[in-house]
Write a protein that holds these residues in place. Structure first.
Motif, short mmCIF file in Angstrom:
data_model
loop_
_atom_site.label_atom_id
_atom_site.label_comp_id
_atom_site.label_asym_id
_atom_site.label_seq_id
_atom_site.Cartn_x
_atom_site.Cartn_y
_atom_site.Cartn_z
N ARG A 164 -7.24 -2.17 -7.38
CA ARG A 164 -5.99 -2.87 -7.08
C ARG A 164 -5.89 -3.23 -5.60
NH1 ARG A 164 -1.64 0.81 -10.51
NH2 ARG A 164 -1.94 -0.21 -12.54
N ILE A 178 -1.62 -5.78 -8.24
CA ILE A 178 -1.31 -4.36 -8.45
C ILE A 178 -0.84 -4.09 -9.88
CG2 ILE A 178 -0.73 -4.01 -6.03
CD1 ILE A 178 2.20 -4.24 -6.76
N HIS A 228 -9.57 6.23 -1.75
CA HIS A 228 -9.75 5.00 -2.51
C HIS A 228 -9.44 3.77 -1.66
CE1 HIS A 228 -10.45 7.44 -5.92
NE2 HIS A 228 -9.19 7.74 -6.18
N SER A 236 -5.78 9.00 -2.74
CA SER A 236 -5.49 7.57 -2.65
C SER A 236 -6.02 6.98 -1.35
CB SER A 236 -3.98 7.32 -2.76
OG SER A 236 -3.49 7.75 -4.02
N THR A 258 0.83 -1.21 0.00
CA THR A 258 0.00 0.00 0.00
C THR A 258 0.86 1.25 0.00
OG1 THR A 258 -1.70 -1.21 1.23
CG2 THR A 258 -1.86 1.19 1.19
N LEU A 273 2.47 1.83 -3.38
CA LEU A 273 1.50 2.26 -4.37
C LEU A 273 1.13 3.74 -4.21
CD1 LEU A 273 -1.06 -0.69 -4.66
CD2 LEU A 273 0.54 0.10 -6.39
N ILE A 274 1.14 4.23 -2.97
CA ILE A 274 0.64 5.58 -2.70
C ILE A 274 1.74 6.63 -2.68
CG2 ILE A 274 -0.50 7.02 -0.97
CD1 ILE A 274 -2.14 4.63 -0.14
N MET A 308 -7.11 2.54 -8.45
CA MET A 308 -6.42 2.32 -7.18
C MET A 308 -7.28 1.50 -6.23
SD MET A 308 -3.84 2.85 -5.10
CE MET A 308 -2.86 4.24 -5.65
#
Length: 776
Positions: free
Chosen positions: A122, A431, A70, A67, A51, A54-55, A119
């Protein structure tokens, strides 16, 4: 790129890398050294790392806030549905088959709505894999509520760490990024204008070409800055309350910035068309006028560097000292082709001086704070639009099926290979999904290499720190920095950078999972299983190679070009030309993506992809599209001023229209591509393409118009333009308006002749592509 831009870029990337490392460190310290009451809820630290990765990278505070929303939305979805599923099925009954079916169905339901952000999808995919595979591993010991809650808590930890990292040492705001990018763009535009004016005034051809090359490099940097501004504008609304009087006035900033970029692009085209230096038209007086105009525009850009982007093109009156005298006041000479590029250059300078909205439709402009009308609001909520939002499109159904099948297969084979580590086959690809097509082979290869690179790095440092486990987080910090820059490399890209970062984090940032080398080896096998399933499903759903898609998209681009040409180039059809040009630009953007993908994909038994030829055609298309925008604007201007000339304009416009109709026919023939079936004289092996399951249809050029015929028509058109320009020159209207009219007419001649020249060059390139694809 200038020193200032280079330093700003490095500062931005270093700051982003620092914040990403800080976010990962917060997760590490919480997982390894946090209080036991908290650690018992963080049951899946691996998902916390995912996480965060990704952010956090390259994010502003607005990006992170969006994000996090989401993440909350996805977590709520997964928590409710997984608790209900575990309660109905019971954990003791969760076999491998049940888990695979549950993941596949859940992925389909989550992926189907088009309104859900990628997002969220995923994050939800990864959470479903963690919940259901964990239930298979732990069996009846799995808590119906506590198990999904542990996955949710791990996800929230990663999001929380990202928010904290974005606030240190001070918030990285989208507002600040937009302002900084705008300042860099204003400096870029100022430098580019100086290079172009110096090049048109140069007496040395080699020096002019060097200056033009510098300006083209600055244009590439300007495109990146404009894209950065556009991206950050979307996240600014997450950084401030959505109150009417606080709304940012940036809704149309992209078009406002194009009002500067488009004339500069026109200057670049004009300079690239100059055949010799010094340019005959540019005398000493005109050089002084150009230099004075350059200073004026650069002063406005300098002042705009410290203004809001939405007001960047509206400098105060004290800085807008528009010349009372015209920039050009001599006799027009459209018959002399060598002078046309210089006239077009002067026309673009006039656009910059007058700050004309060339990038926007004159009838569709709206003030930044002006709200849509009631009729526009009503149109948004028609029954058709509501029905379209309820019923999923074919694209969303295909995406949902792809995600469902890929995740189901990955989890199935991952659990069959190694039940205890069956997570990684699904988490690796959770992802990786995108809503459209992607460069599958390139992305898969980058992920495999990144996973191996990160795992090896983690094993080496664990071996070095095997007696100092408390310090094993130290090597993570430089690795996060390295992976952040790896994301921006051509070799690995975003996919490889993410995989490399996660590969090391899962080894150095966890504990109590067995021997590191054994875990790393198992995870690499699981990741390879997932990526193979991902690759298989992508090929099934998107069987065509990028080379074939590039060929088809080239054909569609030519169709869009013919639509642009089919619009009457004379008043009042310029609005239709603008709209069709936007469609052409959209096709060109997709074509560029397919060309880039086709150049990296393996050829196998197919003919090599002719990337150089496609890029040359794309270059001609791009220049034609840019010139058509100028044609649209000029026809709008001529429509506004034609009443000042009485019958002079009307009697010659008919002759010019006749010439334009002939040019349109020639242009349509030069840009025509039609499907070409395999003839009886061609063997199937010459055209065989196994991805289509049958001999495909190639493309062939149409048209027999030769260069001499086109040259004759262009000369006739320029002669009629000369007659109109002479009439304007001897008329009694105001000098400034007369100058603008003459520059408009001569520039129209340059644009039309340049479009025809590029079309004929494009025709030659298309013939080469046809010959290379069908040698017989």
């Amino acid at each position: 790129m200038g020193d200032y831009q280079t330093q700003s870029l490095w500062r931005m990337r270093l700051g982003s890398a620092l914040r990403t490392a800080l976010a990962c460190t917060i997760v590490d310290c919480t997982v390894l050294y946090g209080p036991p009451q908290l650690k018992k809820y963080i049951t899946y630290p691996s998902f916390s790392y995912m996480t965060t990765i990704l952010i956090a990278p390259d994010a502003t505070l607005g990006d992170v806030m969006r994000s996090c929303w989401h993440v909350i939305f996805a977590t709520a979805q997964v928590l409710l549905s997984s608790v209900l599923t575990l309660w109905l099925v019971e954990p003791k009954n969760f076999t491998v088959e049940v888990a695979v079916v549950a993941i596949a169905l859940s992925a389909f339901v989550v992926a189907l709505p088009e309104s859900t952000h990628l997002m969220s999808k995923r994050i939800a995919f990864g959470q479903f894999v963690s919940v259901y595979v964990g239930t298979v591993i732990h069996g009846a010991q799995t808590g119906v509520v506590m198990h999904p809650l542990g996955v949710a808590s791990s996800t929230v930890l990663g999001a929380f760490a990202s928010v904290v990292a974005m606030l240190f040492p001070y918030p990285r705001l989208s507002y600040y990024e937009v302002s900084e990018s705008w300042r860099m763009y204003a400096g870029n535009a100022s430098q580019k204008l100086a290079r172009f004016v110096e090049a048109i005034s140069s007496r040395d051809k080699s020096g002019a070409l060097e200056l033009l090359s510098q300006g083209q490099s600055l244009s590439k940097e300007a495109a990146k800055l404009l894209q950065s501004i556009s991206n950050n504008l979307e996240t600014m609304v997450w950084e401030r309350p959505h109150i009417k009087f606080l709304k940012p006035n940036y809704l149309d900033s992209g078009e406002r910035l194009q009002e500067i970029e488009v004339p500069l692009r026109g200057m670049e085209i004009a300079l690239s068309s100059c055949s010799s230096h010094p340019v005959n038209l540019i005398d000493e007086e005109l050089r002084r006028n150009l230099q004075s105009s350059e200073v004026q525009v650069r002063l406005r850009l300098l002042q705009a560097k410290y203004s809001l982007p939405s007001d960047a093109t509206l400098a105060p009156e004290s800085y807008r000292e528009i010349f009372d005298k015209p920039l050009w006041a001599g006799k027009p000479t459209t018959n002399n082709r060598e002078n046309l590029p210089a006239f077009f250059f002067l026309y673009c300078m006039e656009l910059l001086l007058e700050n004309q909205p060339i990038a926007r439709n004159p009838g569709n402009t709206r003030k930044p704070n002006q709200e849509p009308s009631d009729s526009q609001n009503q149109q948004r909520w028609t029954f058709k639009s509501v029905w379209r939002n309820i019923i999923p499109s074919t694209r969303s159904i295909i995406f949902a099926l792809k995600c469902s099948l890929a995740l189901g297969l990955a989890v199935l084979f991952g659990l069959l290979y190694n039940k205890e580590n069956g997570y990684w086959s699904g988490l690796t690809i959770a992802i990786s999904f995108v809503t459209g097509r992607q460069a599958t082979f390139t992305v898969t290869n980058a992920r495999v290499q990144g996973t191996a690179l990160g795992s090896i790095y983690g094993i080496i440092w664990l071996f070095i720190f095997q007696r100092l486990e408390k310090f094993k987080l130290v090597p993570l910090i430089p690795w996060i920095f390295f992976c952040h820059f790896l994301r921006h490399s051509r070799m690995y890209g975003q996919a490889g950078g993410i995989s490399a970062a996660i590969g090391a984090l899962l080894i150095l940032g966890r504990e109590n999972y067995g021997p590191p080398s054994e875990f790393a080896f198992t995870r690499m096998i699981e990741a390879s299983i997932g990526l193979l399933c991902f690759l298989f499903v992508e090929i099934v759903f998107y069987p065509m190679r990028a080379a074939t898609l590039a060929k088809n998209k080239l054909s569609q681009s030519m169709e869009a070009l013919r639509d642009c040409i089919g619009v009457n180039l004379c008043v009042p059809a310029s609005t239709g030309l603008r709209e069709k040009r936007r469609k052409l630009k959209s096709h060109m953007k997709e074509l560029e993506t397919f060309i880039q993908e086709a150049e990296t994909e393996p050829n196998c038994w197919f003919l090599p992809f002719q990337g150089a030829g496609y890029n040359r055609v794309l270059g001609s298309l791009s220049k034609i599209a840019d010139l058509l925008l100028f044609v649209a604007y000029k026809t709008e201007f001529l429509a506004q001023v034609e009443q000042n000339f009485g019958g002079v304009w009307e009697e010659l416009r008919q002759q010019m229209n006749a010439d334009l109709e002939l040019l349109k026919v020639c242009l349509e023939e030069a840009s025509s591509i039609k499907p070409m079936p395999v003839s009886e004289t061609m063997s199937e092996s010459d055209y065989h393409d196994s991805e289509l399951g049958k001999p495909p249809r190639g493309f062939a050029t149409l048209g027999c118009t030769d260069d001499k015929e086109v040259e004759t028509i262009v000369s006739s058109f320029l002669q009629h333009l000369q007659e109109v320009a002479d009439k304007v020159h001897t008329s009694d209207i105001e000098e400034k308006q007369k100058s603008q009219m003459i520059l408009c007419l001569t520039s129209l001649g340059f644009c039309i002749s340049s479009v025809m020249r590029e079309a004929m060059e494009m025709k030659k390139e298309l013939k080469k592509l046809v010959k290379l694809n069908a040698p017989t």
